[in-house]
Design an enzyme around this catalytic site. Sequence first.
Site: not given
Ligand code: URA
Length: 424
Positions: A82, A161, A168, A183, A187
């Site tokens: 990621h 999220d 957000r 967040s 995931k």
């Molecule tokens: N990427 C994400 O998945 N969440 C965040 O809060 C910031 C970047």
Amino acid sequence: MTIIDIINKKRLNKELTREEIEFAVNGYVNNKIKDYQMSSLLMAIVLNGMNERETIDLTDIMLKSGDIIDLSKIDGIVVDKHSTGGVGDKVTLVLAPLLASLGIKIAKMSGRGLGHTGGTIDKLESIKGFNTKITEDKFIDQVNNINIALVSQTGNLVPADKKIYALRDVTGTVESIPLIASSIMSKKLASGADIIMIDVKVGNGALMKNIDDARKLASLMVKIGKSYRKPTICLITNMEEPLGFAIGNSLEVIEAINTLKGNGPSDLLEVVMTLCSIIIGAVNKIPNNDAKNLLFKQLNNGEAYKKFEELVTNQGGDINKIRVSNKVFSIKSDKSGYINKIDALKLGEIAKNLGAGRNTIDDKIDYEVGLVLNKKVGDYVEKDEELIKVYIKEKDVNISEILSCYKIDNELEAIPKLILDVIK
Ligand code: URA
């Protein structure tokens, strides 16, 4: 318990209990708590923070708000990679097939671009026919058969999220280390991989603007991973200037393909090679230098590109149908000198406004537009020499805005390091 008590408690910088966080998150997902109440709580968290225990609880509550993917039917160790988001960041498009060509299983759920940063799913969808929405069974079969699948998040993966992140994004509450860590990790943990590798970008084009914050975010994500016994490794890399030369969906896919054929830009290659050798070290316990030799071999003998072709074909795409706009505008330098800075954030915004990204989640992307740099930080440019190409459709090019992204001086300043730290 009321949401107002919880907001007031965080406003006064007090620690929230697990039950209070659960009440707020689940209440918001179930529409019992309103957007304005959640945004007030989020702003209190941005301003007063959360400690480690609160952040781990928030991650766990979000993770359990939806489906958790079971990848145990995949033979072997499954890796997920990621990025916290950058400009010109096409690392996944190179790293995933490269590792898969060596037999490492890559089962990756990616996101779309938002704000000035691009997303892997949008880039893949610039290849005509490429289907990022395959079923979980096909996802697992494909990883078992060809070692790689790149798909978009399923509808019910961490719905908390999804809802909170969208809020957000429009309430100035993205930039908070505990909110970002929970967040991302909720995931990643819900996606079911055995090893989580995160490229934490730092610099003007990234969410983390300085190395101290990047280290804090990385350490927190590693701790969250450890609390689930999931090996989590963070590489901190520089995002002061765009990565590689191309910004924009099709243009980035073309650059990724060239890199897979052994003709990649040196900065992109350095990030890819460092991440891949860490992953190979974690999966196969191979020393760094041996891993790098293996990786270069796969780039030079065509195997890495062949794996990318296989991925595209398996997901319905036509590798020969990647289109870029034929309306190309060349911008020349207005002076001679050394390029000491290229503003990644501003160029990312410019590419987005050309149509390469979205201002709102519902905006349609134009895959064919974007920017291709002709010079990078540290290069010398002559007056009237090309700095950058702009691929446009309907939108006009604002030359002075683009020129203002470059700092060109008589003296060359120290070139910033690209790989800044590894935290595990
Ligand atoms: N990427 C994400 O998945 N969440 C965040 O809060 C910031 C970047």
